[in-house]
Design a protein around this motif. Structure first.
Motif, short mmCIF file in Angstrom:
data_model
loop_
_atom_site.label_atom_id
_atom_site.label_comp_id
_atom_site.label_asym_id
_atom_site.label_seq_id
_atom_site.Cartn_x
_atom_site.Cartn_y
_atom_site.Cartn_z
N SER A 57 39.41 43.74 -13.34
CA SER A 57 39.70 45.19 -13.37
C SER A 57 39.93 45.69 -14.80
O SER A 57 40.15 44.89 -15.72
N GLY A 58 39.94 47.02 -14.93
CA GLY A 58 40.24 47.62 -16.23
C GLY A 58 41.66 47.30 -16.66
O GLY A 58 41.93 47.09 -17.86
N THR A 59 42.55 47.25 -15.71
CA THR A 59 43.94 46.91 -16.02
C THR A 59 44.01 45.50 -16.61
O THR A 59 44.69 45.26 -17.62
N HIS A 83 46.43 55.24 -20.19
CA HIS A 83 46.45 54.41 -18.98
C HIS A 83 47.17 53.11 -19.23
O HIS A 83 47.94 52.62 -18.40
N GLU A 134 41.92 55.78 -25.91
CA GLU A 134 41.26 55.84 -24.60
C GLU A 134 40.12 56.85 -24.68
O GLU A 134 40.35 58.02 -25.01
N ASN A 138 41.38 59.84 -19.59
CA ASN A 138 41.47 60.22 -18.19
C ASN A 138 42.41 61.42 -17.97
O ASN A 138 42.00 62.47 -17.48
N ASP A 167 40.32 51.50 -24.98
CA ASP A 167 40.23 51.49 -23.52
C ASP A 167 39.01 52.35 -23.17
O ASP A 167 39.08 53.58 -23.13
N ALA A 169 37.30 52.43 -20.32
CA ALA A 169 37.03 52.40 -18.88
C ALA A 169 35.84 53.31 -18.56
O ALA A 169 35.01 52.99 -17.72
N CYS A 195 34.63 49.45 -17.86
CA CYS A 195 34.68 49.23 -16.41
C CYS A 195 33.31 49.43 -15.79
O CYS A 195 32.62 50.40 -16.11
N SER A 197 33.23 49.52 -12.42
CA SER A 197 33.57 50.00 -11.07
C SER A 197 34.01 51.46 -11.06
O SER A 197 34.59 51.92 -10.09
N LYS A 198 33.73 52.19 -12.15
CA LYS A 198 34.05 53.62 -12.15
C LYS A 198 32.72 54.38 -12.05
O LYS A 198 32.02 54.20 -11.07
#
Ligand SMILES: Cc1ncc(COP(=O)(O)O)c(C=O)c1O
Length: 339
Positions: A57-59, A83, A134, A138, A167, A169, A195, A197-198
């Motif tokens: 994951s991004g986390t 984030h 970031e 977001n 970051d 993502a 990421c 998965s976004k």
């Protein structure tokens, strides 16, 4: 349902599932998965870095970045609403043992602001170790860092001997919106997380890219945190497919977000920050209906959106919503705000 809660809600397309089903796999903890190895090499090349590692994951990618750069007690400079600070369950403190200093406003800061946020080299203060940006941001509403500002911040951080993490993502949204390649945007950073998965529409997976030696250490932390996956080629195949087929099309998500914002700007009781990518924020005036009831009635009408803060809604466009769905979403919200 028109689901605009996030760009993470997409389901793999038939072609992506086929790529996953046909993936060659091996045990990735032994380094034996050819599809993972290919994905890691492709992402590293695309970001202009020596190496990359696939994580769940991004986390995970952001937390591992803190672990490779910092020691407990170190200080990390971030923008408002980062984030890595606000959205990762307090992992920065719990895992890497770092604290954060917030610089600038709305997620963005200048070279002068970053210089002002660096603690003096005095035993009373935490050691400022890392600057983390970031892009896109977001919580600001998917805004993109202007490249000269980003380079200026990086140059100042470097001059003070600090490490740099990005970051990313939604880095490919920034690439499409700005016209600058992901590698150009990533160039000043030691490590970059991206990421799959976004907006890219893969079901699972993020990567951390950077210098070979740091990524080698990142692999150890990945294992420590339980993120070593075995036949992960099934997942990597979806990512490889997304990188070929789902990057250029992010322009459609951005155009749909613009359309949504254009329609909603006419609605009563709202103001909208500028839309630059696939995130539309809607700020509700005190005269607007209560957020809880608005969200509940939207759901009854087939629309899902997220509440961000006490009077802000977030709508995110993605692969699974087309222009017509966005127009329908705007008309549902418009009606609810009028009544
Ligand atoms: C900017 C940013 N970074 C990191 C993440 C974390 O990604 P994940 O949900 O895969 O852990 C998110 C998730 O929304 C995000 O928006």
């Amino acid at each position: 349902m028109i689901d605009l809660r996030s760009d993470t809600v997409t389901r793999p397309t038939a072609a992506m599932r086929e790529a996953m089903a046909n993936a060659e796999v091996g045990d990735d903890v032994f380094g034996d998965d050819p599809t993972v190895n290919a994905l890691e090499a492709e992402v590293a090349a695309r970001l202009g870095k020596e190496a990359a590692v696939l994580v769940p994951s991004g986390t995970a990618a952001n937390q591992i970045a803190l672990l490779v750069h910092c020691r407990p007690g170190d200080d990390v400079i971030v923008g408002e609403g980062a984030h890595q600070m606000c959205g990762e369950s307090g992992g920065g403190g719990a895992l890497a043992g770092v604290q954060f200093t917030v610089s600038g406003r709305g997620g963005f800061f200048t070279a002068a602001e970053v210089a002002a946020a660096i603690h003096p080299r005095d035993p009373h203060y935490p050691s400022t170790r890392l600057v983390s940006l970031e892009n896109t941001h977001n919580r600001s509403g998917g805004h993109v860092w202007p490249l000269p500002q980003l380079y200026g911040v990086a140059e100042t951080a470097r001059a003070h001997g600090l490490a740099l993490h990005l970051d990313g993502a939604r880095l490919f949204n920034a690439e499409i919106a700005s016209g600058h390649s992901a590698a150009e945007i990533a160039a000043p950073f030691d490590t970059v997380s991206v990421c799959l998965s976004k907006g890219l529409g893969a079901p699972i997976g993020s990567l951390l890219a950077g210098p070979r030696e740091l990524i080698q250490r990142a692999r150890r932390y990945r294992k420590m945190l339980g993120g070593g996956m075995r036949q992960a080629g099934i997942v990597a195949a979806a990512g490889r497919y997304a990188l070929v087929h789902h990057v250029a099309r992010l322009a459609e998500d951005h155009a749909n977000a613009q359309r949504l914002a254009q329609l909603l700007a006419e609605a009563p009781h709202v103001t909208l920050p500028t839309v630059e990518t696939n995130i539309v924020m809607v700020d509700l005036a005190a005269s607007a209906p209560a957020v809880d009831s608005l969200l509940g009635r939207a759901r009854e009408r087939g629309l899902l959106v997220t509440q961000m803060g006490s009077r802000r809604l977030r709508l995110v466009t993605h692969l699974d919503v087309d222009r017509a769905a966005c127009e329908r979403a705007a008309s549902i919200l418009f009606d609810l705000l009028r009544t």
